[in-house]
Design a protein around this motif. Sequence first.
Motif: not given
Length: 334
Positions: A116-118, A207-209, A241-243, A245-247, A261-263, A273-276
């Motif tokens: 359950l991503d996000g 992106i998370n500004m 946009r930045w929700i 929730s990657m999905v 982008m999640y750099p 980075g943050k994502l797996r």
Amino acid sequence: MAQKISLTRYLVEKQGSAQAVAPQLQLLLEVVADSCKSISSAVNKGALGGVLGTAGSENVQGEVQKKLDIISNDMLIEANEWGGTLAGMASEEMDEILPIPAQYRQGDYLLMFDPLDGSSNIDVNVSIGTIFSVLKKSGTAAVAESDFLQAGAQQVAAGYCVYGPQTTLVLTVGQGVVMFTLDRELGTFVLTQDQVQIPVDTKEFAINMSNMRHWDAPVKRYVDECLAGKEGPRGKDFNMRWIASMVADVHRIMMRGGVFMYPWDKREPEKPGKLRLMYEANPMSWLVEQAGGGATDGRQRILDIAPTKLHQRVAVVLGSKNEVDRVTQYHTQP
Ligand code: P6P
């Protein structure tokens, strides 16, 4: 009225053609889809089902687990361990791999998932989703973590299910991307889009500004140029946009284009980075590439990365091909 094509019929009609999906893989995908229906039902209950809030535990990432994280993880394990299609499973919510118990038939495939991503969006009723990736195990030895450490280019199936206004399953087996929307009256995933194509250009970035001051120069340059709009070097205005929730962010891109982008950033410089990589970036990158998009870590194709650890992280730039190429170029040819 046009006939409704279910996931089962979609996969069965491939049998006997060059596009046939191996029977074990077909069964695996149908069971994963069933698991997503169960998760969707649990998610949709919300407070009525007593499934909101935290579980009072942490996962391998040191993140607080939500009740629905654990419920979803258990649903995927319980549905997939007895089917004879898998040698093992791995999950964001479990430190170690999960070999299929000896009392069940062993299969040839390896299933990895973020159940359950996000999760931060669960309690505020914002779209969340399940992400999954399927690899094939080689050899006959007992399954080990090393069997999972294959580059994303080796995936044989990948997909996600977004639990939003609709519950939509998005899937690739290497023959493009297809989408199935859950018909709750029938309890069936029905084909609603075939051969998904992501527009190569876009005016929307995600992106998370709030992390801007921590970014590396190429990312800052790209986002500054988007913010400069018509008057800037891009000569056009952009939307953001930045929700979180990657999905959901990836689904928007699959539907209308965009760049996600999640750099890497300097908050935790030792983390790429943050994502797996194994159960977020790899499945999403294959889906995006199969839909004509691009996916890099800023410098190299994500699907070419040779993994060294099950829960390793990676920087992610994915979406509309021309934008991903531009961000990657800013990193490699500053
Ligand atoms: P931030 C959700 O926790 C997640 O792993 C992705 O789904 C999402 O894109 C990202 O993290 C959001 O991270 O730092 O913006 O909360």
